[in-house]
Motif scaffolding. Structure first.
Motif, PDB file in Angstrom:
ATOM      1  N   LEU A  64      -1.791  -7.765  -8.351  1.00 21.47           N
ATOM      2  CA  LEU A  64      -0.530  -7.225  -7.835  1.00 21.47           C
ATOM      3  C   LEU A  64       0.678  -7.885  -8.472  1.00 21.47           C
ATOM      4  O   LEU A  64       1.755  -7.294  -8.528  1.00 21.47           O
ATOM      5  N   THR A  68       5.668 -10.496  -6.035  1.00 19.37           N
ATOM      6  CA  THR A  68       5.760  -9.249  -5.275  1.00 19.37           C
ATOM      7  C   THR A  68       5.824  -9.631  -3.800  1.00 19.37           C
ATOM      8  O   THR A  68       5.369 -10.713  -3.423  1.00 19.37           O
ATOM      9  N   ASP A  69       6.394  -8.736  -2.990  1.00 22.07           N
ATOM     10  CA  ASP A  69       6.482  -9.001  -1.546  1.00 22.07           C
ATOM     11  C   ASP A  69       5.112  -9.355  -0.997  1.00 22.07           C
ATOM     12  O   ASP A  69       4.957 -10.301  -0.220  1.00 22.07           O
ATOM     13  N   ARG A 207      15.192 -13.197  -7.846  1.00 21.41           N
ATOM     14  CA  ARG A 207      14.304 -12.330  -8.640  1.00 21.41           C
ATOM     15  C   ARG A 207      14.846 -12.014 -10.022  1.00 21.41           C
ATOM     16  O   ARG A 207      14.169 -11.367 -10.816  1.00 21.41           O
ATOM     17  N   ASN A 211      11.494 -10.911 -11.562  1.00 23.58           N
ATOM     18  CA  ASN A 211      11.120  -9.510 -11.364  1.00 23.58           C
ATOM     19  C   ASN A 211      12.372  -8.649 -11.126  1.00 23.58           C
ATOM     20  O   ASN A 211      12.563  -8.083 -10.057  1.00 23.58           O
ATOM     21  N   ARG A 214      12.516  -5.116  -9.475  1.00 26.31           N
ATOM     22  CA  ARG A 214      12.433  -4.985  -8.016  1.00 26.31           C
ATOM     23  C   ARG A 214      13.811  -5.008  -7.364  1.00 26.31           C
ATOM     24  O   ARG A 214      13.968  -4.559  -6.235  1.00 26.31           O
ATOM     25  N   ARG A 267       8.262   0.971  -7.152  1.00 31.14           N
ATOM     26  CA  ARG A 267       7.014   0.565  -6.507  1.00 31.14           C
ATOM     27  C   ARG A 267       6.887  -0.959  -6.390  1.00 31.14           C
ATOM     28  O   ARG A 267       7.456  -1.710  -7.153  1.00 31.14           O
ATOM     29  N   GLY A 268       6.099  -1.372  -5.408  1.00 29.85           N
ATOM     30  CA  GLY A 268       6.026  -2.790  -5.052  1.00 29.85           C
ATOM     31  C   GLY A 268       5.050  -3.636  -5.842  1.00 29.85           C
ATOM     32  O   GLY A 268       5.123  -4.854  -5.802  1.00 29.85           O
ATOM     33  N   MET A 269       4.114  -3.024  -6.546  1.00 31.28           N
ATOM     34  CA  MET A 269       3.150  -3.824  -7.288  1.00 31.28           C
ATOM     35  C   MET A 269       3.497  -3.792  -8.779  1.00 31.28           C
ATOM     36  O   MET A 269       4.034  -2.822  -9.283  1.00 31.28           O
ATOM     37  N   ASP A 270       3.110  -4.864  -9.466  1.00 28.00           N
ATOM     38  CA  ASP A 270       3.421  -4.956 -10.894  1.00 28.00           C
ATOM     39  C   ASP A 270       2.504  -4.107 -11.761  1.00 28.00           C
ATOM     40  O   ASP A 270       2.765  -3.944 -12.939  1.00 28.00           O
TER      41      ASP A 270
END
Ligand code: ATP
Ligand code: MG
Length: 435
Positions: A64, A68-69, A207, A211, A214, A267-270
């Motif tokens: 993931l 990520t959250d 972030r 990331n 995000r 989206r939340g996943m890498d």
């Protein structure tokens, strides 16, 4: 047991916060929904896969992405007390499916279409549509590179909404391109955010270099105008990525599927690349995303498998079912066809045998069972029969049994109508009582 143990009244235990019991009749709605999904998956040639609820923590950290959250703050991770293994209750199931596919070399003879259903675990703040144990149904197509499978898997979800009678659901799509395109965009994005450092909140600042994509997904209203003006990934896509995106769009167009392109959908996943999408409704308040997914061509290699392209989605069962209750046709309840009334316990052996025959013929039958006080009056038994929702009462009275018969009385349509039938022919007349 000691006296003190006996005296102390046990504290009532309750479920863990954010984790729900699913009780009848609502559990019947779940079963009905799962059946509808199974039938639909079969029509699209997707086959069931069941993977463990507990996986090595490293699977999610690697799969993931660390920033990520989910991995930063939502995972239920623990150390196995017996052997020190680092384990996690799965927060999602794409990583697990990919692990299983790689571990068992499932793609050795070509692509596979798979689906799963089951509980997922995330330590989030419980609220409407957001729980700590929740359930997902997911579809994953692995080993296929083309936009045709992206379109197919979107069509599959769309077919489900129509089958459930749902409306007011919109499809948002975007393309995240390929890693090289994202790197270029990322550099521009960081430069843009740095020029607007005064409006970044703490999380965004944190972030910025880990990331930044995000940050586009922020729910902070104060940052919206700045985010709206940020460089769009879609403008960095090369010819191949654009061709893939255009291919998906053309196939959705040809199937009359409406969508909007949302350049800020990340989206939340890498693990995602190229196509990403979400199905969103305004009917559920803040938790409006009912299904989300996309392409993840690099994930299999990332967790150590032989590289293979893949695309998938997951829907939130609680959210979809809430929508079904709000918008869909009434969900049928699995009510009994018949309820057996037993005036005298002496009749029980014959009652049980007859009910076995009726069940063997496919009837749903509920037996009146004795309590510590006995079977109860005919009146109270009829009340229970009514409350059960059964359409017929079977009365095993002494008169009837002496003649080798049972009385069948209608409790619903044409209530009161009754007739006697021979016990020996239960399979034959029983078939006529089925709903
Ligand atoms: P959200 O933005 O709502 O947190 P997400 O991006 O974390 O969603 P995914 O990981 O993509 O969600 O999961 C797919 C679907 O599973 C979501 O669209 C949603 O319907 C459902 N879902 C995710 N988290 C929860 C939760 N905590 N409780 C209930 N349903 C959830
Ligand atoms: Mg989430």
């Amino acid at each position: 047991m000691t006296d003190t143990h006996k005296a102390a009244k046990a504290q009532p235990l309750t479920a863990v916060k954010g984790m729900n019991d699913i009780l009848p009749p609502v559990s019947g709605q779940w079963e009905w929904f799962e059946e509808a999904v199974r039938a639909l998956m079969a029509r699209y040639a997707y086959r069931n896969i069941r993977t463990p609820i507990v996986e090595p923590t490293a699977l999610f950290v690697r799969g993931l992405g660390e920033v990520t959250d989910i991995v930063e703050k939502e995972m239920y991770s623990f150390e196995d007390r017996l052997n020190g293994e680092h384990l996690t209750l799965r927060p999602e199931n794409t990583a697990g499916v990919v692990r299983a596919v790689a571990e068992h070399s499932l793609l050795y003879d070509g692509g596979k279409r798979l689906y799963y259903m089951g509980p997922m675990f995330r330590h989030e703040r419980p609220q409407r549509g957001r729980y700590r144990q929740f359930h997902q149904i997911g579809a994953e197509a692995l080993g296929f590179a083309g936009p045709d499978v992206d379109a197919e898997i979107i069509l599959l979800a769309d077919a489900l909404w129509r089958e459930l009678g749902l409306s007011n659901i919109r499809l948002e799509i975007n393309s995240l391109g390929q890693p090289a395109e994202r790197r270029q965009h990322r550099a521009e994005l960081i430069a843009y955010f740095e020029r607007h450092a005064d409006v970044l909140d703490d999380e965004a600042r944190r972030r910025l270099h880990t990331n930044p994509l995000r940050i586009l997904d922020t729910k902070n209203p104060a940052m919206q105008p700045m985010v709206q003006g940020a460089p769009r990934l879609i403008d960095f896509l090369g010819a191949q990525s654009l061709a893939h995106f255009n291919g998906v769009k053309a196939m959705l167009d040809a199937n009359g599927i409406a969508y909007t392109i949302n350049p800020r959908l990340v989206r939340g996943m890498d693990y995602y690349n190229l196509t990403v999408f979400e199905f969103v409704t305004d009917s559920l308040g803040a938790q409006g995303t009912i299904c989300a997914g996309g392409r993840y061509d690099d994930l299999i290699a990332q967790i150590g498998g032989k590289p293979a392209p893949a695309v998938g989605w997951a829907l939130g069962v609680e959210r979809v079912l809430e929508l079904v209750r709000e918008q869909g046709a009434p969900i049928p309840e699995p009510l009994p066809d018949a309820y057996a009334i037993v005036p005298d316990a002496a009749a029980m052996p014959v009652v049980l045998r007859t009910l076995q025959t009726l069940r063997g013929a496919g009837l749903k039958v509920q037996m009146h069972a004795a309590s510590a006080e006995g079977l109860g009056s005919m009146k109270s038994q009829f009340k229970k029969a009514d409350a059960s929702g059964a359409r017929h009462a079977l009365i095993f009275g002494a008169d009837e049994l002496a003649a080798g018969e049972v009385t069948v009385k209608s409790l619903r349509d044409g209530a009161g109508a009754q007739a006697r039938h021979p016990l020996a022919a239960a399979a034959e007349w029983g078939a006529g009582l089925k709903a």
